[in-house]
Design a protein around this motif. Structure first.
Motif, PDB file in Angstrom:
ATOM      1  N   VAL A 217       4.348  -7.421 -17.490  1.00 55.64           N
ATOM      2  CA  VAL A 217       3.501  -7.928 -18.575  1.00 55.64           C
ATOM      3  C   VAL A 217       4.339  -8.241 -19.808  1.00 55.64           C
ATOM      4  O   VAL A 217       4.136  -9.264 -20.481  1.00 55.64           O
ATOM      5  N   TYR A 218       5.324  -7.362 -20.103  1.00 52.03           N
ATOM      6  CA  TYR A 218       6.203  -7.605 -21.260  1.00 52.03           C
ATOM      7  C   TYR A 218       6.962  -8.917 -21.098  1.00 52.03           C
ATOM      8  O   TYR A 218       6.988  -9.742 -22.027  1.00 52.03           O
TER       9      TYR A 218
ATOM     10  N   ILE B 212       2.810  -0.172  -9.419  1.00 54.97           N
ATOM     11  CA  ILE B 212       2.035   0.076 -10.634  1.00 54.97           C
ATOM     12  C   ILE B 212       2.963   0.330 -11.814  1.00 54.97           C
ATOM     13  O   ILE B 212       2.705  -0.122 -12.943  1.00 54.97           O
ATOM     14  N   MET B 213       4.070   1.034 -11.573  1.00 56.34           N
ATOM     15  CA  MET B 213       5.036   1.292 -12.633  1.00 56.34           C
ATOM     16  C   MET B 213       5.706   0.004 -13.108  1.00 56.34           C
ATOM     17  O   MET B 213       6.164  -0.089 -14.252  1.00 56.34           O
TER      18      MET B 213
ATOM     19  N   SER C  64       0.823  -1.210   0.000  1.00 54.59           N
ATOM     20  CA  SER C  64       0.000   0.000   0.000  1.00 54.59           C
ATOM     21  C   SER C  64       0.858   1.262   0.000  1.00 54.59           C
ATOM     22  O   SER C  64       0.548   2.234  -0.691  1.00 54.59           O
ATOM     23  N   ARG C  65       1.944   1.230   0.766  1.00 56.74           N
ATOM     24  CA  ARG C  65       2.802   2.408   0.881  1.00 56.74           C
ATOM     25  C   ARG C  65       3.521   2.711  -0.434  1.00 56.74           C
ATOM     26  O   ARG C  65       3.715   3.874  -0.795  1.00 56.74           O
ATOM     27  N   HIS C  66       3.952   1.654  -1.166  1.00 54.75           N
ATOM     28  CA  HIS C  66       4.725   1.835  -2.396  1.00 54.75           C
ATOM     29  C   HIS C  66       3.918   1.440  -3.633  1.00 54.75           C
ATOM     30  O   HIS C  66       4.481   0.987  -4.623  1.00 54.75           O
ATOM     31  N   ARG C  67       2.595   1.629  -3.567  1.00 56.65           N
ATOM     32  CA  ARG C  67       1.745   1.166  -4.667  1.00 56.65           C
ATOM     33  C   ARG C  67       2.085   1.846  -5.995  1.00 56.65           C
ATOM     34  O   ARG C  67       1.964   1.230  -7.060  1.00 56.65           O
ATOM     35  N   ALA C  68       2.529   3.096  -5.952  1.00 56.29           N
ATOM     36  CA  ALA C  68       2.879   3.792  -7.204  1.00 56.29           C
ATOM     37  C   ALA C  68       4.039   3.099  -7.909  1.00 56.29           C
ATOM     38  O   ALA C  68       4.039   2.954  -9.139  1.00 56.29           O
ATOM     39  N   LEU C  69       5.023   2.655  -7.130  1.00 59.67           N
ATOM     40  CA  LEU C  69       6.176   1.963  -7.724  1.00 59.67           C
ATOM     41  C   LEU C  69       5.764   0.609  -8.301  1.00 59.67           C
ATOM     42  O   LEU C  69       6.229   0.213  -9.375  1.00 59.67           O
TER      43      LEU C  69
END
Length: 327
Positions: free
Chosen positions: A49-50, A42-43, A35-40
């Motif tokens: 996926v690749y 998501i990146m 939760s704290r590093h969710r932005a990272l």
């Protein structure tokens, strides 16, 4: 006094029993970190996926190496062939030549081409004129963006017997022109030199980044101790570069059988097969052109297994000797 302490102790014990201390379980800790590093995280999704689509899913196709694969029947409809294709590879009369050429060219690249970007990075790091430094860097980076077809064309302009600059100089000196592009004994040299020229500037970026991470205070301390430029390089610069050198060398060893098909193919001709024909070019001729997809997959699987074994072995040796490794 003793009764008072006893009463206080009982009161504290009741309070502790009433409200037990909450401890973070591994699950709670992982969820909070996510939760704290969710932005990272998501990146990371596009990269994951690749690799999933283009790297891991195609691994399932390795089963073709054990089938008599027919393109119209597909993987599920093709008959099983066991180890027939591997047996065909190992019993192929020219397999020894293919493996020898592949290993020799890889060895030459490790010995001669691998140190080139390290030397370039160290030399660029010594430049103090930023305009001149950036100009040299740009010139060295440019060949990386050229295709191997253009590299072959430039090599032909340099070494051909009719219009090559090198042969024109040789003829002007009163000697006979040398057939660099047609003689098998020059093929490996041309491959290594062309690869060095194309990639050494681009590969130097990693080592320049490693050099930028070395603290200037280490050089100041070395100068105060009376170390000259060479000793500063040996005792400060080289240890600072060692982690990057070890990691890239291990990756290079892991790809020892992957020379780059395009590079070899544009330079190769039937006259130079003796020293230039490698596993990739044979796989293209026998597998792709002749439609033997199972044979091509078997060669690729063989290369992957050998590369994995070499990587694990080299990593263990590296960690035992230098303490550095991939994992």
């Amino acid at each position: 006094m003793g009764n008072t302490l006893t009463a206080v102790h009982k009161q504290v014990s009741k309070q502790v029993n009433k409200e037990p201390t909450k401890r973070l379980t591994p699950e709670n800790s992982w969820v909070k970190s996510l939760s704290r590093h969710r932005a990272l995280y998501i990146m990371l999704i596009p990269g994951l996926v690749y690799f999933l689509i283009f790297k891991y899913v195609p691994l399932l196709g390795s089963v073709i190496a054990f089938q008599d694969y027919k393109i119209f029947k597909g993987i599920l409809g093709s008959d099983w062939a066991g180890l027939r294709w591997f047996n065909q590879i190992f019993t192929y009369p020219q397999f020894g030549r293919l493996l020898r050429n592949t290993l020799l060219i890889s060895l030459y690249q490790i010995v001669f081409a691998f140190p080139a970007p390290i030397i370039i990075a160290c030399l660029l790091n010594e430049l103090r004129n930023m305009f001149f430094k950036r100009t040299v860097q740009t010139i060295l980076y440019l060949p990386h963006f050229l295709s191997w077809t253009l590299i072959f064309g430039l090599s032909y302009m340099m070494f051909s017997t009719q219009t090559g600059i090198i042969n024109q100089i040789i003829v002007s000196l009163g000697m006979e022109p040398i057939q660099f592009m047609q003689k098998a004994e020059y093929f490996r040299t041309l491959i290594v030199l062309s690869g060095m020229w194309k990639e050494m500037g681009w590969s130097a970026i990693i080592f320049l980044a490693a050099l930028a991470g070395i603290s200037p205070s280490l050089y100041e301390a070395a100068r105060m101790d009376g170390a000259n430029r060479w000793k500063q390089f040996v005792h400060v610069t080289l240890p600072g570069l060692l982690p990057a050198i070890v990691i890239l060398l291990l990756l290079k060893i892991g790809h020892v059988l992957d020379l780059g098909f395009e590079h070899i193919y544009v330079f190769l001709n039937p006259i130079t097969y003796e020293t230039g024909d490698i596993l990739d070019t044979y796989a293209y001729r026998a597998g792709i052109i002749q439609g033997q997809y199972s044979l091509t997959t078997a060669i690729g699987l063989f290369k992957s297994v050998i590369g994995f074994i070499l990587l694990v072995t080299a990593n263990k040796i590296s960690k035992a000797i230098s303490g550095e490794g991939l994992y």
